[in-house]
Design an enzyme around this catalytic site. Structure first.
Site, PDB file in Angstrom:
ATOM      1  N   LEU A   1       0.623  -1.375   0.032  1.00 15.21           N
ATOM      2  CA  LEU A   1      -0.032   0.148  -0.095  1.00 15.21           C
ATOM      3  C   LEU A   1       0.697   1.315   0.033  1.00 15.21           C
ATOM      4  O   LEU A   1       1.614   1.429   0.910  1.00 15.21           O
ATOM      5  CB  LEU A   1      -0.791   0.048   1.098  1.00 15.21           C
ATOM      6  CG  LEU A   1      -2.156  -0.993   1.250  1.00 15.21           C
ATOM      7  CD1 LEU A   1      -1.746  -2.349   1.608  1.00 15.21           C
ATOM      8  CD2 LEU A   1      -2.882  -0.580   2.418  1.00 15.21           C
TER       9      LEU A   1
ATOM     10  N   GLY B   1       1.514   4.000   4.984  1.00 11.09           N
ATOM     11  CA  GLY B   1       2.366   3.249   4.106  1.00 11.09           C
ATOM     12  C   GLY B   1       2.661   1.752   4.698  1.00 11.09           C
ATOM     13  O   GLY B   1       3.081   1.479   5.869  1.00 11.09           O
ATOM     14  N   SER B   2       2.172   0.901   4.028  1.00  7.72           N
ATOM     15  CA  SER B   2       2.153  -0.447   4.825  1.00  7.72           C
ATOM     16  C   SER B   2       2.034  -1.657   3.713  1.00  7.72           C
ATOM     17  O   SER B   2       2.374  -1.545   2.485  1.00  7.72           O
ATOM     18  CB  SER B   2       1.201  -0.486   5.745  1.00  7.72           C
ATOM     19  OG  SER B   2      -0.040  -0.242   5.285  1.00  7.72           O
ATOM     20  N   ARG B   3       1.839  -2.899   4.333  1.00  4.88           N
ATOM     21  CA  ARG B   3       1.743  -4.132   3.681  1.00  4.88           C
ATOM     22  C   ARG B   3       1.011  -5.006   4.365  1.00  4.88           C
ATOM     23  O   ARG B   3       0.860  -5.052   5.326  1.00  4.88           O
ATOM     24  CB  ARG B   3       3.179  -4.379   3.429  1.00  4.88           C
ATOM     25  CG  ARG B   3       3.356  -6.148   2.568  1.00  4.88           C
ATOM     26  CD  ARG B   3       4.575  -6.337   2.692  1.00  4.88           C
ATOM     27  NE  ARG B   3       4.832  -7.865   2.009  1.00  4.88           N
ATOM     28  CZ  ARG B   3       6.037  -8.372   1.910  1.00  4.88           C
ATOM     29  NH1 ARG B   3       7.201  -7.683   1.805  1.00  4.88           N
ATOM     30  NH2 ARG B   3       6.381  -9.704   1.772  1.00  4.88           N
TER      31      ARG B   3
END
Length: 236
Positions: free
Chosen positions: A116, A204-206
């Site tokens: 993301l 901001g990530s996954r």
């Protein structure tokens, strides 16, 4: 004497269409974003006599509203599907054991990773309908979430779901280089509907989704995924 005719429902239906259109173009805000939007508006109000401060405050409020948007989604109705838990880009598909802290069998599962960016909607949604067996948080590093090693090294929150058919699926929220806060609004013993919002990661990530090894993967690396709507896999 004849009764007067009932007013037509046309105006109400037109109003409903207008509301739906507004919701589509301007999605609602996740409650986790309210303090950020409020802070920006507050700065603009306090500094209203200064054009620079007023503009900066309103810009911050607008950026926060965009980041914390919570768009409505319609999950597919076909059975046995695993849908994307978040908006973003599919970056990795491989076979690895699920996170050890969940206590799932240590046999390899198919892992589908979605990255993301700060421009994606950051709410997380249940990839399958089912019972929450376990939720485990693990502290860690803050490497860039698009790196493969981020799955093991970074701060994460893992959830084990079991469908009514007895199929086990895991989904993992992973903090990134900028992300410093994982929000999970569910717990062991809860029941989630397909596509139901259960969490959020800030900035901001996954998301890693673990599906049965014999499931048919329906996406490819580089593909864009829409949370709650894009089918990732289909189990037998």
């Amino acid at each position: 004497m004849a009764r007067p005719a009932r007013p037509p429902d046309h105006p109400q239906s037109e109003a409903s269409r207008l509301v739906d259109l507004v919701r589509t173009q301007f999605p609602p805000l996740h409650r986790a974003g309210l303090p950020f939007v409020g802070a920006g508006v507050g700065v603009a109000a306090v500094g209203r006599r200064s054009r620079v401060i007023r503009t900066a405050g309103l810009a911050a409020a607008g950026a926060s509203a965009v980041f914390f948007r919570h768009p409505p989604r319609v999950p597919p109705t076909r059975p046995h599907l695993v849908v994307a838990p978040a908006d973003g880009r599919v970056t990795l598909i491989d076979e690895v054991p699920p996170p050890a802290e969940l206590g799932m069998p240590a046999e390899p599962m198919t892992r589908i990773s979605i990255f993301l960016s700060i421009f994606d909607a950051h709410v997380q949604r249940a990839p399958v309908a089912g019972d929450v067996v376990s939720v485990k948080y693990r502290p860690g590093a803050f490497l860039s979430a698009d790196k493969e090693e981020a799955s093991d090294a970074n701060e994460r929150n893992s959830m084990w779901l079991r469908t009514p058919d007895g199929v086990d699926v895991a989904v993992v929220q992973i903090a990134g280089l900028i992300a410093r806060r994982i929000v999970c609004d569910t717990h062991a013993g809860a029941t989630l509907a397909l596509g139901e919002t259960y969490g959020l990661i800030r900035f901001g990530s996954r998301l890693d989704t673990y599906v049965p090894r014999d499931a048919t993967v329906l996406v490819e690396p580089g593909q864009r995924a829409i949370g709650a709507e894009t089918p990732l896999a289909e189990w037998r």
